[in-house]
Scaffold this motif. Structure first.
Motif, short mmCIF file in Angstrom:
data_model
loop_
_atom_site.label_atom_id
_atom_site.label_comp_id
_atom_site.label_asym_id
_atom_site.label_seq_id
_atom_site.Cartn_x
_atom_site.Cartn_y
_atom_site.Cartn_z
N VAL A 78 9.74 -115.85 49.87
CA VAL A 78 8.86 -114.75 49.47
C VAL A 78 8.00 -114.29 50.64
O VAL A 78 7.39 -115.12 51.33
N LEU A 79 7.91 -112.98 50.81
CA LEU A 79 7.02 -112.38 51.80
C LEU A 79 6.00 -111.54 51.05
O LEU A 79 6.36 -110.63 50.31
N VAL A 80 4.72 -111.88 51.21
CA VAL A 80 3.62 -111.13 50.59
C VAL A 80 3.09 -110.16 51.64
O VAL A 80 2.82 -110.55 52.78
N VAL A 81 2.95 -108.88 51.25
CA VAL A 81 2.63 -107.84 52.23
C VAL A 81 1.41 -107.02 51.82
O VAL A 81 1.28 -106.61 50.67
N CYS A 82 0.52 -106.81 52.80
CA CYS A 82 -0.58 -105.86 52.65
C CYS A 82 -0.59 -104.99 53.90
O CYS A 82 0.42 -104.92 54.61
N LEU A 83 -1.69 -104.35 54.21
CA LEU A 83 -1.73 -103.44 55.35
C LEU A 83 -1.85 -104.18 56.68
O LEU A 83 -1.00 -104.07 57.55
N GLY A 84 -2.92 -104.96 56.86
CA GLY A 84 -3.19 -105.58 58.15
C GLY A 84 -2.88 -107.05 58.25
O GLY A 84 -2.96 -107.63 59.33
N ASN A 85 -2.57 -107.69 57.13
CA ASN A 85 -2.22 -109.11 57.07
C ASN A 85 -3.38 -110.02 57.47
O ASN A 85 -3.18 -111.05 58.11
N ILE A 86 -4.61 -109.64 57.06
CA ILE A 86 -5.75 -110.54 57.29
C ILE A 86 -6.54 -110.84 56.02
O ILE A 86 -7.37 -111.74 56.02
N CYS A 87 -6.32 -110.09 54.94
CA CYS A 87 -7.08 -110.32 53.71
C CYS A 87 -6.16 -110.67 52.54
O CYS A 87 -6.00 -111.84 52.20
N ARG A 88 -5.55 -109.66 51.93
CA ARG A 88 -4.79 -109.87 50.70
C ARG A 88 -3.52 -110.69 50.89
O ARG A 88 -3.27 -111.64 50.14
N SER A 89 -2.70 -110.34 51.87
CA SER A 89 -1.42 -111.04 51.99
C SER A 89 -1.55 -112.49 52.45
O SER A 89 -0.85 -113.35 51.91
N PRO A 90 -2.44 -112.83 53.41
CA PRO A 90 -2.54 -114.26 53.71
C PRO A 90 -3.12 -115.06 52.54
O PRO A 90 -2.75 -116.21 52.32
N MET A 91 -4.03 -114.43 51.77
CA MET A 91 -4.55 -115.11 50.59
C MET A 91 -3.43 -115.26 49.56
O MET A 91 -3.26 -116.34 48.98
N GLY A 92 -2.66 -114.21 49.36
CA GLY A 92 -1.54 -114.29 48.43
C GLY A 92 -0.52 -115.33 48.84
O GLY A 92 -0.01 -116.08 48.00
N GLU A 93 -0.23 -115.39 50.12
CA GLU A 93 0.69 -116.41 50.65
C GLU A 93 0.17 -117.80 50.33
O GLU A 93 0.90 -118.65 49.80
N ALA A 94 -1.09 -118.05 50.63
CA ALA A 94 -1.68 -119.38 50.43
C ALA A 94 -1.72 -119.75 48.94
O ALA A 94 -1.37 -120.87 48.56
N VAL A 95 -2.12 -118.80 48.11
CA VAL A 95 -2.24 -119.07 46.67
C VAL A 95 -0.86 -119.30 46.05
O VAL A 95 -0.66 -120.26 45.28
#
Length: 161
Positions: free
Chosen positions: A12-29
């Motif tokens: 799974v790849l979680v994607v947002c705009l800059g990869n510093i807020c939503r997607s790294p949090m989504g990845e970790a969670v």
């Protein structure tokens, strides 16, 4: 998509705009919840833009994950065309990033590209970067719900989490 029974095949790849807020949090969670369920899946994150390539997640993202006991360790990167064949699922945090992914999606793509919210309520994850103090907590709670909904769908199970 038919439920997958072999967790090792789910990437799974979680994607947002800059990869510093939503997607790294989504990845970790998502990784954390999958492990709690005994599922060893591959999870990564990326941004559709390259603004923050090589940077660590926003300190508020890290603080929120740590407050909930969720390990987080990633460096920002931009989505590449190889991601469309290297992952089974690409989860966009919002409609704009979904459109960006569809624009760069190569013809040989094999990954299922969807709005992450489509597994639950069709809602986008709002960008917390310029938001109120509680915005990162709200994103965390949304990532928990979406992670459970995604895992329920892909593995054909239900969680009480």
């Amino acid at each position: 998509m038919a439920p997958s029974r072999d967790p090792s095949e789910v990437k799974v790849l979680v994607v947002c705009l800059g990869n510093i807020c939503r997607s790294p949090m989504g990845e970790a969670v998502l990784q954390h919840i999958a492990k709690e369920r005994g599922l060893e899946i591959k999870v990564d994150s990326a941004g559709t833009a390259g603004y923050h390539v090589g940077e660590e997640p926003d300190e508020r993202t890290v603080a929120t994950c740590k407050r909930h006991g969720v390990p987080i360790d990633s460096l920002a990167r931009q989505v590449s065309t190889s991601d469309f064949t290297g992952f089974t699922h690409i989860l966009a945090s919002d409609v704009n990033n979904l459109k960006n992914l569809q624009t760069i999606r190569p013809s040989n793509a094999t990954a299922e590209v969807r709005l992450w919210g489509s597994y639950l309520d069709d809602k986008s994850i709002p960008d917390p970067y310029y938001g109120r103090a509680g915005a990162f907590e709200n994103v965390y709670q949304q990532c928990v719900r979406l992670s459970n909904a995604f895992l329920d769908d892909v593995f054909g199970t239900r969680s009480d989490l």
